[in-house]
Design a protein around this motif. Structure first.
Motif, PDB file in Angstrom:
ATOM      1  N   HIS A 165      20.123  -7.474  12.838  1.00 19.09           N
ATOM      2  CA  HIS A 165      19.707  -6.069  12.953  1.00 19.09           C
ATOM      3  C   HIS A 165      20.851  -5.201  13.446  1.00 19.09           C
ATOM      4  O   HIS A 165      20.861  -3.998  13.218  1.00 19.09           O
ATOM      5  CB  HIS A 165      18.521  -5.934  13.897  1.00 19.09           C
ATOM      6  CG  HIS A 165      17.280  -6.600  13.379  1.00 19.09           C
ATOM      7  ND1 HIS A 165      16.339  -5.951  12.632  1.00 19.09           N
ATOM      8  CD2 HIS A 165      16.859  -7.891  13.464  1.00 19.09           C
ATOM      9  CE1 HIS A 165      15.368  -6.787  12.300  1.00 19.09           C
ATOM     10  NE2 HIS A 165      15.668  -7.988  12.791  1.00 19.09           N
ATOM     11  N   ASN A 166      21.802  -5.812  14.177  1.00 15.78           N
ATOM     12  CA  ASN A 166      22.958  -5.052  14.659  1.00 15.78           C
ATOM     13  C   ASN A 166      24.046  -6.031  15.073  1.00 15.78           C
ATOM     14  O   ASN A 166      23.881  -6.765  16.039  1.00 15.78           O
ATOM     15  CB  ASN A 166      22.560  -4.161  15.847  1.00 15.78           C
ATOM     16  CG  ASN A 166      23.645  -3.156  16.185  1.00 15.78           C
ATOM     17  OD1 ASN A 166      24.820  -3.368  15.892  1.00 15.78           O
ATOM     18  ND2 ASN A 166      23.258  -2.056  16.795  1.00 15.78           N
ATOM     19  N   ILE A 167      25.164  -6.031  14.329  1.00 16.95           N
ATOM     20  CA  ILE A 167      26.222  -7.021  14.565  1.00 16.95           C
ATOM     21  C   ILE A 167      26.948  -6.739  15.887  1.00 16.95           C
ATOM     22  O   ILE A 167      27.672  -7.603  16.388  1.00 16.95           O
ATOM     23  CB  ILE A 167      27.231  -7.027  13.389  1.00 16.95           C
ATOM     24  CG1 ILE A 167      27.975  -8.363  13.298  1.00 16.95           C
ATOM     25  CG2 ILE A 167      28.232  -5.892  13.500  1.00 16.95           C
ATOM     26  CD1 ILE A 167      27.186  -9.475  12.707  1.00 16.95           C
ATOM     27  N   LEU A 223      29.509  -5.776   6.583  1.00 13.12           N
ATOM     28  CA  LEU A 223      29.692  -6.882   7.531  1.00 13.12           C
ATOM     29  C   LEU A 223      30.755  -7.868   7.058  1.00 13.12           C
ATOM     30  O   LEU A 223      31.302  -8.619   7.858  1.00 13.12           O
ATOM     31  CB  LEU A 223      28.364  -7.627   7.729  1.00 13.12           C
ATOM     32  CG  LEU A 223      27.305  -6.866   8.522  1.00 13.12           C
ATOM     33  CD1 LEU A 223      26.052  -7.719   8.683  1.00 13.12           C
ATOM     34  CD2 LEU A 223      27.849  -6.471   9.888  1.00 13.12           C
ATOM     35  N   MET A 224      31.044  -7.860   5.766  1.00 15.79           N
ATOM     36  CA  MET A 224      32.045  -8.806   5.261  1.00 15.79           C
ATOM     37  C   MET A 224      33.452  -8.244   5.300  1.00 15.79           C
ATOM     38  O   MET A 224      34.390  -8.911   4.886  1.00 15.79           O
ATOM     39  CB  MET A 224      31.675  -9.211   3.840  1.00 15.79           C
ATOM     40  CG  MET A 224      30.323  -9.894   3.846  1.00 15.79           C
ATOM     41  SD  MET A 224      30.083 -10.991   2.494  1.00 15.79           S
ATOM     42  CE  MET A 224      28.310 -11.200   2.610  1.00 15.79           C
ATOM     43  N   GLY A 229      32.994  -5.667  10.444  1.00 15.92           N
ATOM     44  CA  GLY A 229      32.241  -6.909  10.568  1.00 15.92           C
ATOM     45  C   GLY A 229      32.044  -7.390  11.993  1.00 15.92           C
ATOM     46  O   GLY A 229      31.466  -8.464  12.216  1.00 15.92           O
ATOM     47  N   GLY A 230      32.523  -6.632  12.971  1.00 16.56           N
ATOM     48  CA  GLY A 230      32.282  -6.990  14.367  1.00 16.56           C
ATOM     49  C   GLY A 230      32.839  -8.359  14.750  1.00 16.56           C
ATOM     50  O   GLY A 230      32.351  -8.988  15.690  1.00 16.56           O
ATOM     51  N   GLY A 231      33.841  -8.835  14.018  1.00 17.76           N
ATOM     52  CA  GLY A 231      34.411 -10.149  14.321  1.00 17.76           C
ATOM     53  C   GLY A 231      33.729 -11.284  13.564  1.00 17.76           C
ATOM     54  O   GLY A 231      34.176 -12.431  13.623  1.00 17.76           O
ATOM     55  N   GLU A 367      25.334   2.192  11.025  1.00 18.79           N
ATOM     56  CA  GLU A 367      23.873   2.139  11.139  1.00 18.79           C
ATOM     57  C   GLU A 367      23.354   1.059  10.200  1.00 18.79           C
ATOM     58  O   GLU A 367      23.338   1.241   8.985  1.00 18.79           O
ATOM     59  CB  GLU A 367      23.279   3.500  10.761  1.00 18.79           C
ATOM     60  CG  GLU A 367      21.807   3.659  11.123  1.00 18.79           C
ATOM     61  CD  GLU A 367      21.553   3.464  12.614  1.00 18.79           C
ATOM     62  OE1 GLU A 367      21.055   2.380  12.965  1.00 18.79           O
ATOM     63  OE2 GLU A 367      21.871   4.370  13.415  1.00 18.79           O
ATOM     64  N   PRO A 368      22.949  -0.089  10.753  1.00 15.31           N
ATOM     65  CA  PRO A 368      22.508  -1.201   9.890  1.00 15.31           C
ATOM     66  C   PRO A 368      21.453  -0.773   8.871  1.00 15.31           C
ATOM     67  O   PRO A 368      21.603  -1.035   7.682  1.00 15.31           O
ATOM     68  CB  PRO A 368      21.971  -2.207  10.901  1.00 15.31           C
ATOM     69  CG  PRO A 368      22.798  -1.957  12.145  1.00 15.31           C
ATOM     70  CD  PRO A 368      23.017  -0.480  12.177  1.00 15.31           C
ATOM     71  N   CYS A 369      20.389  -0.133   9.320  1.00 10.30           N
ATOM     72  CA  CYS A 369      19.438   0.465   8.368  1.00 10.30           C
ATOM     73  C   CYS A 369      19.115   1.884   8.806  1.00 10.30           C
ATOM     74  O   CYS A 369      19.367   2.837   8.096  1.00 10.30           O
ATOM     75  CB  CYS A 369      18.153  -0.356   8.236  1.00 10.30           C
ATOM     76  SG  CYS A 369      17.017   0.433   7.073  1.00 10.30           S
ATOM     77  N   GLY A 370      18.603   1.995  10.048  1.00 13.47           N
ATOM     78  CA  GLY A 370      18.124   3.299  10.492  1.00 13.47           C
ATOM     79  C   GLY A 370      16.689   3.479  10.046  1.00 13.47           C
ATOM     80  O   GLY A 370      16.343   3.151   8.902  1.00 13.47           O
TER      81      GLY A 370
END
Ligand code: ADP
Length: 469
Positions: A165-167, A223-224, A229-231, A367-370
């Motif tokens: 839901h949130n990286i 995310l890729m 991608g937050g690591g 924003e992953p989805c919002g």
């Protein structure tokens, strides 16, 4: 019916801090129509234990990460829930993850390791004769389930779907917690749950779950990439074939507008202005309902305010979060008579804002989805959003191409860019001055499908593919 246990740290209607709770709460009903029987396991916070009806105790642990615990089964609304009643972990004032002053609970790692252990035991032994064929794991709080299942059920384990839901929340904890968390030393490698020298419970889930999903197609692609991608971009690229982006929906009944046509909005807008002491104004009444964090781009909005106010626009913000952002918003409300702020969490007010506003602003950096832009679409409250993640997947910008074929539903700008936000606010005000065009966009917005239908079908297909028979 495929039996699925959803392992969630929060879930509507029992406990909510953000969109994850809405999603976990809406999916069981949406999935029931697609051949999935989903039950939900939650930590036994006071709000959860207090909100469940018809509870009965299904099993006990003498020592679950430092104290005795019970598994309770109960109901809330139409949902079947399991609550992990472990007073040493969950019976405290404050929020699900933080104390009343906004500091993370120092024992968060074991608080959610216990939840994962309980899920693993339910998978192995069942609860009152009900055994899940698949597990739906939400964020880092449920990430250790696949790690524990590997130890407890080398064969015959239910399939696992890890949903991001949130990286930004890695579930990171120091490496010396391995023993406390009952994790195998062999897993502490870059192929396992090691993450920059620490343990990441999210990474355990990403590496070992059968499938991975996130809450929009654009976020899955973001995310890729290393920048976004937050690591975890490398881990996710390596598993690209197992990753799906499935857009969140909203519960159409729970979020039904209190009017049938956009013209019905007028009364609600007048009531809002009266409630907040805002004068009549020639421009759009904009609303924000949000956690107040750097992610949400609230600082950009404060900086860009003159572009909105200069054209007769108004703003009401409802939210709480970082003290500096709360202070900046209070300062803006003191300075400008067309800005009002309510610091706090208030579901009823959020509904009044979404019904009465002309536009809803979501200036997130990512924003992953919002969800609030989806509520906005449903209420003919046109979304003005950063072009990122699920915001990009749900709002059709009023550019020339979209206007030519009459499909626009909102306004977009490049995330993190104050000048672009100012231009978008100006463009929105210009559109507002063309009532026919604005009304057409409102109609488009209300027609835009924001229900769970298609997405529930995609989840159901994933569960069917991984379910243990
Ligand atoms: P996130 O999960 O990152 O917070 P989402 O947009 O996915 O963002 O979900 C946020 C949810 O929380 C929405 O349902 C929104 O209406 C609600 N929400 C956020 N802040 C508040 C608030 N201050 N008062 C009431 N509801 C809020």
């Amino acid at each position: 019916m495929t039996r699925v246990l959803s392992v969630a740290p929060e879930c509507v209607p029992l406990i909510k801090t953000g969109g994850l709770a809405d999603v976990a709460g809406a999916l069981p009903a949406a999935l029931a129509e697609c051949g999935v029987a989903m039950r939900t396991l939650l930590p036994g916070y006071p709000a959860v234990l207090g909100g469940l009806a018809d509870t009965r105790s299904e099993r006990r642990w003498d020592d679950l990460f430092g104290g005795p615990a019970r598994l309770l089964q109960g109901r809330a609304g139409d949902g079947v829930f399991y609550a992990l009643d472990a007073p040493h972990l969950y019976d405290r004032p404050g929020g699900p993850y933080q104390d009343a002053d906004g500091r993370d609970w120092p024992d968060n790692d074991i608080r959610f390791a216990a939840l994962c252990r309980a899920a693993t035991d339910i998978a192995a032994d069942g609860a009152a004769g009900w055994r899940p064929q698949a597990l739906h794991l939400h964020d880092w709080q449920a990430g250790l389930v696949p790690a524990y299942l590997r130890g407890a059920m080398p064969k015959g384990a239910p399939g696992t779907l890890m949903t991001i839901h949130n990286i930004a929340f890695a579930g990171a904890t120091p490496a010396d917690r391995l023993g406390v968390l009952d994790l195998p030393e062999a897993g502490f490698t870059s192929e396992g749950f090691e993450f920059y020298g620490r343990i990441s419970t999210l990474k355990a889930g990403l590496v070992w779950a059968d499938r991975i999903s996130t809450v929009s197609p654009t976020y899955a692609a973001e995310l890729m990439r290393p920048e976004t991608g937050g690591g975890f971009d490398g881990v996710l690229r390596a598993r690209a074939e197992d990753v799906s982006g499935i857009l969140n929906g909203i519960d159409l009944e729970a979020w039904a507008p209190p009017f049938r046509s956009p013209r019905g909005k007028r009364r609600h807008k007048a009531a809002l202005r009266a409630e907040f002491g805002l004068p009549q104004a020639p421009g759009p009444l904009c609303v924000v309902v949000s956690r107040l964090t750097h992610q949400k781009g609230i600082d950009l909005l404060v900086d860009a305010l003159p572009a909105l106010l200069g054209q007769g626009g108004q703003l009401i913000v409802l939210g709480s979060g970082e003290p500096a952002l709360e202070a900046a918003l209070r300062g803006a409300a003191d300075l400008y008579r067309n800005v009002a702020v309510r610091i706090g969490y208030d579901e009823a007010l959020s509904r009044r804002l979404i019904a009465g506003g002309d536009a809803i602003l979501v200036p997130s950096r990512f924003e992953p989805c919002g969800l609030t832009q989806l509520y906005g679409l449903r209420h003919a409250t046109l979304p003005l959003v950063a072009l990122t993640g699920g915001l990009a997947d749900t709002v059709i910008a009023a550019n020339d191409a979209a206007l030519k074929i009459g499909v626009a539903t909102g306004f977009t700008f490049a995330p993190g860019d104050r000048t672009a936000l100012e231009q978008a606010l100006s463009g929105m005000c210009a559109t507002y001055r063309q009532p026919d065009l604005w009304a057409r966009m409102q109609k488009n917005a209300m027609r835009h499908p924001v229900d769970w239908g298609a997405s529930a079908g995609r989840y159901a297909a994933l569960f069917a593919a991984i379910a243990h028979r």
